[in-house]
Design an enzyme around this catalytic site. Structure first.
Site, PDB file in Angstrom:
ATOM      1  N   THR A 180       0.752  -1.127  -0.027  1.00 58.68           N
ATOM      2  CA  THR A 180      -0.226   0.110   0.108  1.00 58.68           C
ATOM      3  C   THR A 180       0.860   1.403   0.088  1.00 58.68           C
ATOM      4  O   THR A 180       0.586   2.261  -0.643  1.00 58.68           O
ATOM      5  CB  THR A 180      -0.643  -0.011   1.219  1.00 58.68           C
ATOM      6  OG1 THR A 180      -1.741  -1.250   1.396  1.00 58.68           O
ATOM      7  CG2 THR A 180      -1.887   1.245   1.316  1.00 58.68           C
TER       8      THR A 180
ATOM      9  N   HIS B 250       1.955   2.500   8.053  1.00 56.69           N
ATOM     10  CA  HIS B 250       0.812   1.787   8.975  1.00 56.69           C
ATOM     11  C   HIS B 250       1.501   0.595   9.538  1.00 56.69           C
ATOM     12  O   HIS B 250       0.873   0.237  10.820  1.00 56.69           O
ATOM     13  CB  HIS B 250      -0.446   1.524   8.352  1.00 56.69           C
ATOM     14  CG  HIS B 250      -0.505   0.428   7.410  1.00 56.69           C
ATOM     15  ND1 HIS B 250      -0.137   1.018   6.017  1.00 56.69           N
ATOM     16  CD2 HIS B 250      -0.285  -0.938   7.408  1.00 56.69           C
ATOM     17  CE1 HIS B 250      -0.002  -0.389   5.360  1.00 56.69           C
ATOM     18  NE2 HIS B 250      -0.147  -1.303   5.913  1.00 56.69           N
ATOM     19  N   GLU B 251       2.492  -0.106   9.194  1.00 55.24           N
ATOM     20  CA  GLU B 251       3.335  -1.300   9.862  1.00 55.24           C
ATOM     21  C   GLU B 251       4.187  -0.631  10.788  1.00 55.24           C
ATOM     22  O   GLU B 251       5.254  -0.148  10.238  1.00 55.24           O
ATOM     23  CB  GLU B 251       3.758  -2.040   8.733  1.00 55.24           C
ATOM     24  CG  GLU B 251       2.553  -2.660   7.790  1.00 55.24           C
ATOM     25  CD  GLU B 251       3.273  -3.391   6.997  1.00 55.24           C
ATOM     26  OE1 GLU B 251       4.453  -3.866   6.866  1.00 55.24           O
ATOM     27  OE2 GLU B 251       2.489  -3.970   6.085  1.00 55.24           O
TER      28      GLU B 251
ATOM     29  N   THR C 251     -10.531  -9.315   4.999  1.00 51.21           N
ATOM     30  CA  THR C 251     -10.117  -8.020   5.169  1.00 51.21           C
ATOM     31  C   THR C 251      -9.653  -7.804   6.637  1.00 51.21           C
ATOM     32  O   THR C 251     -10.349  -8.057   7.610  1.00 51.21           O
ATOM     33  CB  THR C 251     -11.145  -6.945   4.522  1.00 51.21           C
ATOM     34  OG1 THR C 251     -10.550  -5.718   4.447  1.00 51.21           O
ATOM     35  CG2 THR C 251     -12.338  -7.085   5.183  1.00 51.21           C
TER      36      THR C 251
ATOM     37  N   HIS D 282       2.374   1.807  -3.479  1.00 48.82           N
ATOM     38  CA  HIS D 282       1.260   2.469  -4.280  1.00 48.82           C
ATOM     39  C   HIS D 282       0.895   4.163  -3.786  1.00 48.82           C
ATOM     40  O   HIS D 282       0.988   4.926  -4.697  1.00 48.82           O
ATOM     41  CB  HIS D 282      -0.412   2.005  -3.880  1.00 48.82           C
ATOM     42  CG  HIS D 282      -0.335   0.370  -4.439  1.00 48.82           C
ATOM     43  ND1 HIS D 282       0.596   0.002  -5.545  1.00 48.82           N
ATOM     44  CD2 HIS D 282      -0.930  -0.516  -3.978  1.00 48.82           C
ATOM     45  CE1 HIS D 282       0.248  -1.448  -5.419  1.00 48.82           C
ATOM     46  NE2 HIS D 282      -0.675  -1.698  -4.479  1.00 48.82           N
TER      47      HIS D 282
ATOM     48  N   CYS E 213     -19.950  -3.162  14.259  1.00 49.65           N
ATOM     49  CA  CYS E 213     -19.050  -3.275  15.272  1.00 49.65           C
ATOM     50  C   CYS E 213     -20.233  -3.555  16.498  1.00 49.65           C
ATOM     51  O   CYS E 213     -19.511  -4.300  17.369  1.00 49.65           O
ATOM     52  CB  CYS E 213     -18.853  -1.517  15.695  1.00 49.65           C
ATOM     53  SG  CYS E 213     -17.495  -1.038  14.592  1.00 49.65           S
TER      54      CYS E 213
ATOM     55  N   ARG F 180      11.156 -14.176  -3.538  1.00 46.14           N
ATOM     56  CA  ARG F 180       9.920 -14.840  -3.080  1.00 46.14           C
ATOM     57  C   ARG F 180      10.153 -16.363  -2.997  1.00 46.14           C
ATOM     58  O   ARG F 180       9.791 -17.148  -2.032  1.00 46.14           O
ATOM     59  CB  ARG F 180       8.777 -14.345  -3.473  1.00 46.14           C
ATOM     60  CG  ARG F 180       8.529 -12.883  -3.416  1.00 46.14           C
ATOM     61  CD  ARG F 180       7.454 -12.498  -4.294  1.00 46.14           C
ATOM     62  NE  ARG F 180       6.957 -10.853  -3.865  1.00 46.14           N
ATOM     63  CZ  ARG F 180       6.091 -10.302  -4.239  1.00 46.14           C
ATOM     64  NH1 ARG F 180       4.992 -11.000  -5.168  1.00 46.14           N
ATOM     65  NH2 ARG F 180       5.818  -9.083  -3.844  1.00 46.14           N
TER      66      ARG F 180
ATOM     67  N   ILE G 219       3.045 -11.234   2.615  1.00 48.40           N
ATOM     68  CA  ILE G 219       1.931 -12.182   3.706  1.00 48.40           C
ATOM     69  C   ILE G 219       1.635 -13.492   3.335  1.00 48.40           C
ATOM     70  O   ILE G 219       1.543 -14.297   4.374  1.00 48.40           O
ATOM     71  CB  ILE G 219       0.391 -11.190   3.468  1.00 48.40           C
ATOM     72  CG1 ILE G 219       0.568  -9.970   3.864  1.00 48.40           C
ATOM     73  CG2 ILE G 219      -0.670 -12.100   4.106  1.00 48.40           C
ATOM     74  CD1 ILE G 219      -0.377  -8.744   3.547  1.00 48.40           C
TER      75      ILE G 219
HETATM   76 ZN   LIG Z   1     -18.490   0.389  13.203  1.00 44.23          ZN
HETATM   77 ZN   LIG Z   2       0.380  -3.473   5.532  1.00 45.67          ZN
END
Ligand SMILES: [Zn+2]
Ligand SMILES: [Zn+2]
Length: 367
Positions: free
Chosen positions: A52, A76-77, A309, A55, A112, A219, A192
């Site tokens: 991501t 984010h990681e 997801t 990108h 949620c 890989r 992953i």
């Molecule tokens: Zn929610």
């Molecule tokens: Zn990630």
């Protein structure tokens, strides 16, 4: 060593900022985030680069459509140490090492309220919708700051978000016994897919058959090193591939198939490799709609299909903690990090991933 030392009381910090709707990003100083009620401030210790992020860096079609707010700090990681907690925070304290669950949820929608926070209808993603982790400090809602097992190497701590994807793809429902004694196909050995291999080993899979293009040298070799029982070149004729899988599975085909490649052909092939009554988890994302012979590949096979997801909040995190207790698991996970760079060389890290020279690139907070 950075030229300037920023102490935790300094109001400015270094960050990788995407400020223009074009390729590239800048490292510059920005205001350090201030924490409000229910939030925590974390000093980053290690980050890693996700597809991501490439990108976003490259500003491809997806990034152009998806990123609404610029400038934004992306990434984010990560793994870091809590340096400040806002009012009302109970579950983490100053000094705790944490990683981030990157799905920031509203906690109130139908999903949620019914135990499915990872598919919150009002979800924001860290480093995509909100300022992320390629910075000296990041602000997180308390719920998203996940404490790490004590003593965990911070480099591994930065991998829990993608490891969580791998874990959830392997275990779409919570039954860990479900993998024991099963023949599993892993289609696509990006980071992953590679992480799924040690997860499957811990859970007692019978045979792990990895599919990757042989031309993807790094890989392909890593899938072997991690101990997949069979690594097949995804470029060979699909009849031959299916035959190789049948041979490796006493003529039965795979019980479980994990599609992580995002290649439409690969998705069709794994359904062909599946034994009747088997299950498929799909994490890969496809550029275009995919055609599939549903009658023969799903219905008459009585196949179960899971769309994956994120990570289950928060059972997946507990499962990862258990895996990480095993030394062999940690060693395999760390072998997926092929490069460690100072974050000031992030452009080089992007290049290493884009040109397929790296599996996972880890970044030290050296500005
Ligand atoms: Zn929610
Ligand atoms: Zn990630």
């Amino acid at each position: 060593m950075s030229l300037f030392q920023h102490g935790s009381r300094d109001p400015r910090m270094y960050a990788v900022v995407k400020s223009r709707r074009e390729p590239g990003a800048d490292i510059r100083t920005v205001d350090k985030p201030t924490v409000g009620k229910g939030e925590v401030l974390v000093e980053t210790k290690f980050t890693s680069i996700c597809g991501t992020d490439v990108h976003i860096w490259d500003w491809n079609h997806w990034a152009e459509k998806r990123l609404k707010r610029l400038p934004i700090i992306f990434g984010h990681e990560f793994c870091g140490q809590v340096v400040e907690v806002g009012k009302g925070v109970k579950s983490v304290e100053v000094g705790d090492m944490v990683s981030a669950e990157t799905h920031i949820v509203d906690g109130t929608c139908y999903q949620c309220r019914t135990g499915r926070m990872h598919i919150c209808r009002d979800m924001k993603i860290l480093g995509v919708d909100t300022d992320g982790v390629f910075a000296e400090y990041v602000k997180l809602p308390e719920l998203n700051a996940r404490k790490l097992p004590k003593g965990l190497d911070p480099r591994l701590g930065s991998l829990l978000e993608p490891l969580g994807n791998a874990t959830f793809t392997v275990l779409p429902h919570d039954c860990e016994d479900d993998i024991k004694g099963k023949n599993v196909v892993v289609s696509g050995c990006g980071p992953i897919g590679l992480m799924a291999i040690p997860v499957l080993q811990v859970l007692g899979a019978k045979k792990i058959i990895a599919l990757e293009l042989k031309s993807e040298k790094v890989r392909f070799a890593l899938a072997k090193d991690l101990g997949a029982d069979l690594v097949l070149d995804a470029a060979i004729n699909h009849g031959k591939l299916a035959e190789a899988v049948r041979q490796a599975t006493e003529g039965n085909g795979a019980d479980v198939a994990l599609e992580m490649s995002g290649a439409a052909q690969a998705l069709r092939h794994i359904f062909e490799m599946l034994t009747p009554g088997g299950r498929v988890s799909i994490l890969g994302l496809y550029n275009d709609p995919v055609t599939l012979d549903i009658n023969n590949l799903i219905t008459f096979k009585s196949a179960t299909v899971y769309g994956i997801t994120g990570r289950r909040m928060f059972q997946t995190w507990d499962q990862m903690h258990r895996f990480l207790r095993k030394e062999e698991f940690r060693a395999k996970l760390s072998s997926i990090i092929t490069h460690t760079l100072p974050i000031r060389d992030i452009a080089e890290g992007m290049h290493l991933i884009r040109t397929k020279q790296a599996a996972k690139v880890s970044l030290k907070p050296e500005w």
